[in-house]
Design a protein around this motif. Structure first.
Motif, short mmCIF file in Angstrom:
data_model
loop_
_atom_site.label_atom_id
_atom_site.label_comp_id
_atom_site.label_asym_id
_atom_site.label_seq_id
_atom_site.Cartn_x
_atom_site.Cartn_y
_atom_site.Cartn_z
N SER A 1 45.09 58.46 47.23
CA SER A 1 44.26 58.57 48.46
C SER A 1 42.80 58.02 48.46
O SER A 1 42.37 57.24 49.32
CB SER A 1 44.37 60.04 48.89
OG SER A 1 43.51 60.08 50.27
N VAL A 2 42.12 58.48 47.36
CA VAL A 2 40.96 57.78 47.03
C VAL A 2 40.96 56.05 46.82
O VAL A 2 40.14 55.45 47.35
CB VAL A 2 40.34 58.38 45.91
CG1 VAL A 2 39.14 57.80 45.64
CG2 VAL A 2 40.00 59.82 45.95
N GLU A 3 41.83 55.83 46.25
CA GLU A 3 42.22 54.20 46.06
C GLU A 3 42.23 53.67 47.69
O GLU A 3 41.85 52.62 47.56
CB GLU A 3 43.29 53.94 45.04
CG GLU A 3 42.84 54.30 43.53
CD GLU A 3 41.72 53.43 43.25
OE1 GLU A 3 41.58 52.27 43.66
OE2 GLU A 3 40.82 53.81 42.58
N ALA A 4 43.22 54.15 48.18
CA ALA A 4 43.36 53.45 49.47
C ALA A 4 42.29 53.57 50.25
O ALA A 4 42.01 52.65 51.08
CB ALA A 4 44.50 54.39 50.42
N ALA A 5 41.45 54.67 50.39
CA ALA A 5 40.08 54.49 51.17
C ALA A 5 39.17 53.48 50.52
O ALA A 5 38.43 53.08 51.47
CB ALA A 5 39.52 56.03 50.94
N LYS A 6 39.42 53.29 49.18
CA LYS A 6 38.34 52.34 48.69
C LYS A 6 38.59 50.92 49.21
O LYS A 6 37.99 50.10 49.29
CB LYS A 6 38.37 52.12 47.22
CG LYS A 6 37.48 53.35 46.63
CD LYS A 6 37.54 53.21 45.12
CE LYS A 6 37.05 54.45 44.41
NZ LYS A 6 37.09 54.57 42.86
N ARG A 7 40.22 50.60 49.44
CA ARG A 7 40.63 49.44 49.84
C ARG A 7 40.49 48.94 51.20
O ARG A 7 40.45 48.34 51.60
CB ARG A 7 42.19 49.14 49.46
CG ARG A 7 42.53 49.10 47.91
CD ARG A 7 44.09 48.92 47.83
NE ARG A 7 44.92 50.02 48.29
CZ ARG A 7 45.38 50.95 47.57
NH1 ARG A 7 44.90 51.21 46.29
NH2 ARG A 7 46.25 51.76 48.17
N ALA A 8 40.48 50.16 52.26
CA ALA A 8 40.35 50.07 53.56
C ALA A 8 39.07 49.04 53.82
O ALA A 8 39.26 48.15 54.71
CB ALA A 8 40.12 51.37 54.40
N PRO A 9 38.05 49.42 53.49
CA PRO A 9 36.87 48.63 53.90
C PRO A 9 36.81 47.02 53.26
O PRO A 9 36.47 46.19 54.05
CB PRO A 9 35.70 49.31 53.07
CG PRO A 9 35.85 50.64 53.00
CD PRO A 9 37.42 50.52 52.56
N ARG A 10 37.62 46.84 52.19
CA ARG A 10 37.81 45.52 51.56
C ARG A 10 38.75 44.84 52.52
O ARG A 10 38.46 43.56 52.92
CB ARG A 10 38.09 45.60 50.21
CG ARG A 10 37.13 45.83 49.12
CD ARG A 10 37.63 45.38 47.93
NE ARG A 10 37.68 46.92 47.30
CZ ARG A 10 38.47 47.55 46.40
NH1 ARG A 10 39.44 46.98 45.89
NH2 ARG A 10 38.43 48.97 46.23
N ARG A 11 39.74 45.49 52.95
CA ARG A 11 40.77 44.86 53.84
C ARG A 11 39.98 44.42 55.03
O ARG A 11 40.31 43.34 55.66
CB ARG A 11 41.87 45.65 53.89
CG ARG A 11 43.15 44.98 54.69
CD ARG A 11 44.26 46.08 54.83
NE ARG A 11 44.67 46.75 53.57
CZ ARG A 11 44.77 48.12 53.33
NH1 ARG A 11 44.52 48.83 54.33
NH2 ARG A 11 44.78 48.47 52.46
N ALA A 12 39.33 45.38 55.61
CA ALA A 12 38.61 45.06 57.04
C ALA A 12 37.62 43.90 56.97
O ALA A 12 37.53 43.23 57.69
CB ALA A 12 37.77 46.08 57.49
#
Length: 83
Positions: free
Chosen positions: A24-35
């Motif tokens: 969950s933490v990793e997914a939260a970190k990837r979200a801003p990069r993806r945006a």
């Protein structure tokens, strides 16, 4: 007293919960990069379209009436008034 099997299951549950939290933490970190990546791609696409439009405008022929106006301005600037 807890049996060996129950203790093993409890440890497995804790490990699974910790793994889920890590994911969950990793997914939260990837979200801003993806945006940010998506925003960059949109900006690149806009830039490509703007360059294409600019190139079309630059390559359009200059109307004869406009060229005549420019010639008259040049003539007046050089002191050759034909009117």
């Amino acid at each position: 007293m807890m049996s060996q099997n129950q203790g093993g299951r409890s440890l497995e549950r804790r490990n699974a919960k910790a793994k889920a939290e890590d994911e969950s933490v990793e997914a939260a970190k990837r979200a801003p990069r993806r945006a940010l990546d998506e925003a960059r791609l949109r900006q690149q696409a806009i830039g490509v379209k703007l360059r294409q439009m600019f190139d079309r405008v630059v390559n359009e022929p200059v109307p004869d009436e406009f060229l005549a106006i420019l010639r008259r301005v040049d003539d007046r600037a050089q002191g050759r008034d034909d009117s």
